[in-house]
Write a protein that holds these residues in place. Structure first.
Motif, PDB file in Angstrom:
ATOM      1  N   LYS A 111     -49.811 -90.535  84.006  1.00  0.00           N
ATOM      2  CA  LYS A 111     -50.785 -89.468  83.782  1.00  0.00           C
ATOM      3  C   LYS A 111     -51.763 -89.327  84.956  1.00  0.00           C
ATOM      4  N   GLN A 112     -51.577 -90.132  85.996  1.00  0.00           N
ATOM      5  CA  GLN A 112     -52.448 -90.049  87.171  1.00  0.00           C
ATOM      6  C   GLN A 112     -52.381 -88.677  87.831  1.00  0.00           C
ATOM      7  N   VAL A 113     -51.257 -88.002  87.720  1.00  0.00           N
ATOM      8  CA  VAL A 113     -51.116 -86.700  88.374  1.00  0.00           C
ATOM      9  C   VAL A 113     -52.016 -85.648  87.736  1.00  0.00           C
ATOM     10  N   GLN A 114     -52.530 -85.913  86.542  1.00  0.00           N
ATOM     11  CA  GLN A 114     -53.400 -84.960  85.855  1.00  0.00           C
ATOM     12  C   GLN A 114     -54.877 -85.274  86.041  1.00  0.00           C
ATOM     13  N   VAL A 115     -55.202 -86.314  86.807  1.00  0.00           N
ATOM     14  CA  VAL A 115     -56.593 -86.758  86.955  1.00  0.00           C
ATOM     15  C   VAL A 115     -56.901 -86.991  88.434  1.00  0.00           C
ATOM     16  N   GLN A 116     -58.121 -86.626  88.844  1.00  0.00           N
ATOM     17  CA  GLN A 116     -58.615 -86.928  90.186  1.00  0.00           C
ATOM     18  C   GLN A 116     -59.973 -87.603  90.076  1.00  0.00           C
ATOM     19  N   PRO A 117     -60.152 -88.784  90.658  1.00  0.00           N
ATOM     20  CA  PRO A 117     -61.490 -89.396  90.707  1.00  0.00           C
ATOM     21  C   PRO A 117     -62.321 -88.800  91.855  1.00  0.00           C
ATOM     22  N   TRP A 118     -63.589 -88.556  91.593  1.00  0.00           N
ATOM     23  CA  TRP A 118     -64.499 -87.978  92.583  1.00  0.00           C
ATOM     24  C   TRP A 118     -65.767 -88.802  92.667  1.00  0.00           C
ATOM     25  N   LEU A 119     -66.314 -88.870  93.861  1.00  0.00           N
ATOM     26  CA  LEU A 119     -67.653 -89.417  94.077  1.00  0.00           C
ATOM     27  C   LEU A 119     -68.523 -88.244  94.486  1.00  0.00           C
ATOM     28  N   LEU A 120     -69.496 -87.925  93.657  1.00  0.00           N
ATOM     29  CA  LEU A 120     -70.390 -86.802  93.934  1.00  0.00           C
ATOM     30  C   LEU A 120     -71.735 -87.354  94.349  1.00  0.00           C
TER      31      LEU A 120
END
Length: 174
Positions: free
Chosen positions: A89-98
Motif C-alpha cells: 500500500k506504499q504506492v498510495q501514500v507519500q510522507p512529507w515534511l512540511l
C-alpha cells in the motif's frame, strides 16, 4: 397458546431492546463517535496547495512548529517506520515534511520524505502534529508528535488504523 398470551410475551420481548437503547442514550453509558483514533481537524486547512491532479495518493505530513527538533525527528522516524510497514500500500501514500526551514540533512536521514517549500505549515491547528492529508491536500486527522509520555509505536498504530480505513473508503480512485 391463545392470542393474548402470545402478545403479552411477544411485546415485552420486542420493546425491551428499544427501552434499553433509550436508557443507554439518556444516561450516556457508551462513548459515541470513536471510530477514529486521531483528532479530526477543527477547521478546513489545505496544507498542500497545488498538488498535481494525476497524483491520487494520501499524504502523511510531519509539521514541526519551527525547525526540526528531537520531537520532530521522532515523528519522522515514526512515519518512516509506518510507511515501510504499509507494504504494497506504499504506492498510495507519500510522507512529507512540511517545514519552513530547509531540511536537507534531515531528509538524507529519512529518504522516504519529500519537502515542499510552499506548503501551508504556518497554520496553528497543524503545527507540532503528524497529519493525514487527503488526495486534494486537505488535512483530515492529526496526531501529536511523539514525546516521552507517548510511545511512537502507539501513535504509528493509530495512524495506520485510521489511514487504512480512509484508504478503503476512498471513492476518488473509483
Amino acid at each position: 397458546m391463545n392470542k393474548t398470551k402470545f402478545l403479552s410475551i411477544f411485546l415485552p420481548i420486542c420493546l425491551l431492546p428499544l427501552l434499553l437503547a433509550k436508557l443507554a442514550l439518556h444516561f450516556e453509558w457508551f462513548e459515541g463517535g470513536t471510530a477514529s483514533q486521531g483528532e479530526w481537524m477543527p477547521e478546513e486547512v489545505f496544507v498542500l496547495p497545488g498538488l498535481e491532479a494525476h497524483e491520487k495518493v494520501w499524504r502523511l505530513a510531519v509539521i514541526p512548529a519551527n525547525d526540526c527538533t528531537e520531537r520532530c525527528q521522532q515523528g519522522l522516524h515514526t512515519v518512516q517506520q509506518l510507511f515501510i510497514g504499509l507494504g504494497r500500500k506504499q504506492v498510495q501514500v507519500q510522507p512529507w515534511l512540511l517545514s519552513t526551514e530547509p531540511a536537507d540533512t534531515i531528509l538524507q536521514q529519512y529518504p522516504v520524505f519529500q519537502q515542499q517549500p510552499g506548503a501551508n505549515s504556518s497554520h496553528a491547528a497543524v503545527q507540532n502534529y503528524i497529519v493525514i492529508v487527503d488526495v486534494q491536500g486537505l488535512a483530515l486527522l492529526r496526531y501529536p508528535l511523539p514525546n516521552d509520555e507517548q510511545l511512537p509505536a502507539d501513535i504509528a498504530r493509530a495512524i495506520r488504523s485510521d489511514l487504512l480505513k480512509l484508504m478503503n473508503y476512498d471513492r476518488i480512485r473509483v
